[in-house]
Design a protein around this motif. Sequence first.
Motif, PDB file in Angstrom:
ATOM      1  N   ASP A  33       0.835  -1.209   0.000  1.00  0.00           N
ATOM      2  CA  ASP A  33       0.000   0.000   0.000  1.00  0.00           C
ATOM      3  C   ASP A  33       0.867   1.257   0.000  1.00  0.00           C
ATOM      4  N   LEU A  34       1.871   1.262   0.854  1.00  0.00           N
ATOM      5  CA  LEU A  34       2.760   2.417   0.928  1.00  0.00           C
ATOM      6  C   LEU A  34       3.566   2.572  -0.353  1.00  0.00           C
ATOM      7  N   ALA A  35       4.037   1.463  -0.898  1.00  0.00           N
ATOM      8  CA  ALA A  35       4.827   1.505  -2.126  1.00  0.00           C
ATOM      9  C   ALA A  35       4.028   2.085  -3.282  1.00  0.00           C
ATOM     10  N   SER A  36       2.793   1.649  -3.431  1.00  0.00           N
ATOM     11  CA  SER A  36       1.983   2.165  -4.543  1.00  0.00           C
ATOM     12  C   SER A  36       1.681   3.642  -4.350  1.00  0.00           C
ATOM     13  N   GLY A  37       1.506   4.067  -3.113  1.00  0.00           N
ATOM     14  CA  GLY A  37       1.253   5.483  -2.841  1.00  0.00           C
ATOM     15  C   GLY A  37       2.458   6.364  -3.123  1.00  0.00           C
ATOM     16  N   LEU A  38       3.654   5.800  -3.013  1.00  0.00           N
ATOM     17  CA  LEU A  38       4.881   6.563  -3.227  1.00  0.00           C
ATOM     18  C   LEU A  38       5.551   6.268  -4.563  1.00  0.00           C
ATOM     19  N   GLY A  39       5.013   5.292  -5.300  1.00  0.00           N
ATOM     20  CA  GLY A  39       5.563   4.975  -6.614  1.00  0.00           C
ATOM     21  C   GLY A  39       6.905   4.270  -6.576  1.00  0.00           C
ATOM     22  N   VAL A  40       7.095   3.409  -5.585  1.00  0.00           N
ATOM     23  CA  VAL A  40       8.329   2.627  -5.495  1.00  0.00           C
ATOM     24  C   VAL A  40       7.975   1.149  -5.472  1.00  0.00           C
ATOM     25  N   PRO A  41       8.902   0.267  -5.801  1.00  0.00           N
ATOM     26  CA  PRO A  41       8.617  -1.168  -5.756  1.00  0.00           C
ATOM     27  C   PRO A  41       8.315  -1.629  -4.330  1.00  0.00           C
ATOM     28  N   ALA A  42       7.395  -2.573  -4.198  1.00  0.00           N
ATOM     29  CA  ALA A  42       6.991  -3.086  -2.889  1.00  0.00           C
ATOM     30  C   ALA A  42       8.152  -3.714  -2.138  1.00  0.00           C
ATOM     31  N   ASN A  43       9.043  -4.415  -2.852  1.00  0.00           N
ATOM     32  CA  ASN A  43      10.178  -5.042  -2.156  1.00  0.00           C
ATOM     33  C   ASN A  43      11.144  -3.999  -1.599  1.00  0.00           C
ATOM     34  N   THR A  44      11.281  -2.877  -2.283  1.00  0.00           N
ATOM     35  CA  THR A  44      12.112  -1.780  -1.782  1.00  0.00           C
ATOM     36  C   THR A  44      11.497  -1.199  -0.521  1.00  0.00           C
ATOM     37  N   MET A  45      10.189  -0.975  -0.562  1.00  0.00           N
ATOM     38  CA  MET A  45       9.493  -0.423   0.598  1.00  0.00           C
ATOM     39  C   MET A  45       9.590  -1.383   1.775  1.00  0.00           C
ATOM     40  N   SER A  46       9.421  -2.659   1.519  1.00  0.00           N
ATOM     41  CA  SER A  46       9.498  -3.654   2.571  1.00  0.00           C
ATOM     42  C   SER A  46      10.877  -3.651   3.231  1.00  0.00           C
ATOM     43  N   SER A  47      11.919  -3.530   2.431  1.00  0.00           N
ATOM     44  CA  SER A  47      13.288  -3.475   2.969  1.00  0.00           C
ATOM     45  C   SER A  47      13.477  -2.251   3.859  1.00  0.00           C
ATOM     46  N   HIS A  48      12.983  -1.110   3.416  1.00  0.00           N
ATOM     47  CA  HIS A  48      13.105   0.114   4.206  1.00  0.00           C
ATOM     48  C   HIS A  48      12.299   0.015   5.505  1.00  0.00           C
ATOM     49  N   LEU A  49      11.114  -0.559   5.426  1.00  0.00           N
ATOM     50  CA  LEU A  49      10.291  -0.706   6.633  1.00  0.00           C
ATOM     51  C   LEU A  49      10.951  -1.649   7.634  1.00  0.00           C
ATOM     52  N   THR A  50      11.640  -2.661   7.143  1.00  0.00           N
ATOM     53  CA  THR A  50      12.358  -3.570   8.034  1.00  0.00           C
ATOM     54  C   THR A  50      13.453  -2.822   8.791  1.00  0.00           C
ATOM     55  N   VAL A  51      14.185  -1.968   8.105  1.00  0.00           N
ATOM     56  CA  VAL A  51      15.225  -1.163   8.753  1.00  0.00           C
ATOM     57  C   VAL A  51      14.597  -0.237   9.797  1.00  0.00           C
ATOM     58  N   LEU A  52      13.493   0.410   9.436  1.00  0.00           N
ATOM     59  CA  LEU A  52      12.804   1.304  10.377  1.00  0.00           C
ATOM     60  C   LEU A  52      12.273   0.539  11.582  1.00  0.00           C
ATOM     61  N   ALA A  53      11.814  -0.683  11.361  1.00  0.00           N
ATOM     62  CA  ALA A  53      11.325  -1.514  12.464  1.00  0.00           C
ATOM     63  C   ALA A  53      12.461  -1.869  13.418  1.00  0.00           C
ATOM     64  N   HIS A  54      13.631  -2.214  12.871  1.00  0.00           N
ATOM     65  CA  HIS A  54      14.791  -2.530  13.710  1.00  0.00           C
ATOM     66  C   HIS A  54      15.234  -1.310  14.525  1.00  0.00           C
TER      67      HIS A  54
END
Length: 73
Positions: free
Chosen positions: A12-33
């Motif tokens: 959902d966030l990736a589509s809203g920002l126009g980036v690939p979902a796997n990229t967004m997922s990687s960034h969210l993992t870093v933010l979660a850590h």
Amino acid sequence: MLAERGEATAGDLASGLGVPANTMSSHLTVLAHAGLVSSSKSGRHVLYRANTARLEPLIGRLSTLVAKELKAE
């Protein structure tokens, strides 16, 4: 964006920002850590939420730094 939505999937966030979902997922993992977002599973999806208690002091500090930089120009 995440704080405004309450919670959202990486897709959902990736589509809203126009980036690939796997990229967004990687960034969210870093933010979660870093403790800036939290996550929970909902079926096949992982829902992410902003940790406002951790983000508010960071945003305040960044605002102060930006204001100082703008005054210096």
